[in-house]
Design a protein around this motif. Structure first.
Motif, PDB file in Angstrom:
ATOM      1  N   ASN A 115      13.359   0.497 -16.604  1.00 23.46           N
ATOM      2  CA  ASN A 115      13.629  -0.416 -17.707  1.00 23.46           C
ATOM      3  C   ASN A 115      14.555   0.230 -18.741  1.00 23.46           C
ATOM      4  N   ASP A 167      25.636  -8.204 -16.863  1.00 15.97           N
ATOM      5  CA  ASP A 167      24.886  -8.298 -15.604  1.00 15.97           C
ATOM      6  C   ASP A 167      23.596  -7.497 -15.665  1.00 15.97           C
ATOM      7  N   GLU A 172      21.084  -9.214 -17.706  1.00 15.66           N
ATOM      8  CA  GLU A 172      20.478 -10.298 -16.922  1.00 15.66           C
ATOM      9  C   GLU A 172      19.383  -9.755 -16.006  1.00 15.66           C
ATOM     10  N   VAL A 173      19.661  -8.626 -15.348  1.00 12.80           N
ATOM     11  CA  VAL A 173      18.662  -8.014 -14.461  1.00 12.80           C
ATOM     12  C   VAL A 173      17.444  -7.576 -15.271  1.00 12.80           C
ATOM     13  N   ARG A 174      17.688  -6.965 -16.417  1.00 11.92           N
ATOM     14  CA  ARG A 174      16.584  -6.489 -17.262  1.00 11.92           C
ATOM     15  C   ARG A 174      15.732  -7.661 -17.739  1.00 11.92           C
ATOM     16  N   ALA A 214      15.371 -10.535 -16.301  1.00 10.42           N
ATOM     17  CA  ALA A 214      14.645 -11.106 -15.159  1.00 10.42           C
ATOM     18  C   ALA A 214      13.416 -10.273 -14.814  1.00 10.42           C
ATOM     19  N   THR A 215      13.562  -8.947 -14.823  1.00 10.31           N
ATOM     20  CA  THR A 215      12.418  -8.099 -14.490  1.00 10.31           C
ATOM     21  C   THR A 215      11.344  -8.166 -15.573  1.00 10.31           C
ATOM     22  N   SER A 220      10.656 -10.736 -17.181  1.00 13.86           N
ATOM     23  CA  SER A 220      10.016 -12.045 -17.030  1.00 13.86           C
ATOM     24  C   SER A 220       9.127 -12.110 -15.797  1.00 13.86           C
ATOM     25  N   ALA A 258      10.171 -11.022 -12.525  1.00  8.46           N
ATOM     26  CA  ALA A 258      10.879 -10.998 -11.248  1.00  8.46           C
ATOM     27  C   ALA A 258      10.907  -9.574 -10.690  1.00  8.46           C
ATOM     28  N   LEU A 266      12.558  -6.307  -8.991  1.00 12.75           N
ATOM     29  CA  LEU A 266      13.880  -5.709  -9.183  1.00 12.75           C
ATOM     30  C   LEU A 266      14.854  -6.089  -8.070  1.00 12.75           C
ATOM     31  N   ALA A 298      16.096  -9.620  -8.661  1.00  8.06           N
ATOM     32  CA  ALA A 298      16.975  -9.709  -9.825  1.00  8.06           C
ATOM     33  C   ALA A 298      18.360  -9.145  -9.518  1.00  8.06           C
ATOM     34  N   ALA A 348      20.414 -11.471  -7.089  1.00  2.37           N
ATOM     35  CA  ALA A 348      21.039 -12.629  -7.734  1.00  2.37           C
ATOM     36  C   ALA A 348      22.417 -12.264  -8.288  1.00  2.37           C
TER      37      ALA A 348
END
Length: 284
Positions: free
Chosen positions: A96, A113, A116-118, A120-121, A123, A125, A127, A130, A133
């Motif tokens: 994280n 980007d 966005e990945v951070r 999603a994780t 929330s 999702a 890794l 995420a 995507a």
């Protein structure tokens, strides 16, 4: 009504970043100029349609060059992001915190980007999902490799900072290779374009100079006849076909087979596990 959506699908699939209407209008503009050039060179207006087609091929090539340049800048930013991940991991081994560091200190689209990945994780999702995507949207082999390394680091129970450091080096190398590839591609396209368009330009100058000095124009007598019109049309079609084929051949160097990130992460430990057994077999 069905033409524009079909063109838009192709543009979106190639990630060229323009609307179908913009592509068509721009292509018609260039095509009219090319058609006029061919008609002036020969005096045969039958070459004009071939020039219009050339405009569509030329604009597509231009859009691909701009897309590749955007991707090249993205890859350079990924190389910097890989270094940021290594520094963050060495300070505190936390995925994280590594994602947060890139989102905060990364460059442009790469920072967005990773944010966005951070998000999603955080929330809930996984890794890999995420990262997948983003990978599906970017279609970048350099991002795929970096994402696979992050998945391996997340799932590993041991020290992975050295692995991430090695991958940061390979990310920079991949970015350099991609830049060299698109530079070579751009050079090939430019050489072919001037080699094909050059003779038509010379013919235009000869014909206009002949008309300016009171002559009938270079080649006018022949190209006003039916055989001359046909010969000029065939020459124009062959010119456009040669450029389109060179454009397609030059693009092949950037075609990379992508694999799902989770599969890539699974293949790494398997390859590492089989390497010692191969070495023992060779020694035996």
């Amino acid at each position: 009504e069905t033409l524009l959506p079909g063109i838009q699908v192709r543009l979106d699939r190639a990630k060229l970043g323009v609307s179908a209407s913009t592509y068509i209008l721009r292509s018609l503009g260039y095509g009219a100029a090319f058609g006029l050039l061919m008609a002036l060179a020969t005096g045969a207006w039958l070459t004009f349609p071939a020039g219009l087609v050339a405009g569509f091929v030329f604009v597509w090539s231009q859009l691909e060059d701009r897309r590749n340049e955007r991707l090249n800048r993205y890859h350079k930013a990924l190389a910097s992001a890989a270094d940021t991940i290594v520094n963050s991991w060495r300070t505190r081994p936390s995925m994280n915190r590594a994602l947060e560091a890139v989102a905060k200190y990364g460059q442009g689209d790469v920072a967005a980007d990773f944010e966005e990945v951070r998000a999603a994780t955080r929330s809930g999702a996984a890794l890999p999902a995420a990262l997948q995507a983003v990978a599906d949207r970017r279609q970048s082999p350099v991002f795929d490799a970096l994402a696979t390394a992050l998945i391996v680091a997340e799932e590993s129970s041991g020290e992975v900072s050295e692995m991430l450091a090695r991958h940061a080096v390979s990310t920079r190398q991949m970015a350099v290779i991609y830049e060299e590839t698109i530079d070579a591609q751009r050079g090939q396209r430019s050489d072919v374009m001037w080699g094909i368009v050059g003779p038509w330009g010379i013919m235009v100058l000869l014909r206009l100079s002949s008309l300016a000095t009171g002559g009938l124009g270079y080649g006018t007598e022949f190209f006003t006849t039916l055989p001359g019109q046909i010969a000029a049309f065939v020459s124009a079609v062959l010119t456009v076909a040669a450029y389109a084929n060179s454009h397609r051949v030059a693009s092949r160097g950037l075609v990379v087979e992508r694999v799902p990130l989770e599969r890539g992460a699974e293949d790494r430990p398997a390859a590492a596990a089989t390497a010692p057994s191969r070495a023992r077999k060779q020694e035996g």
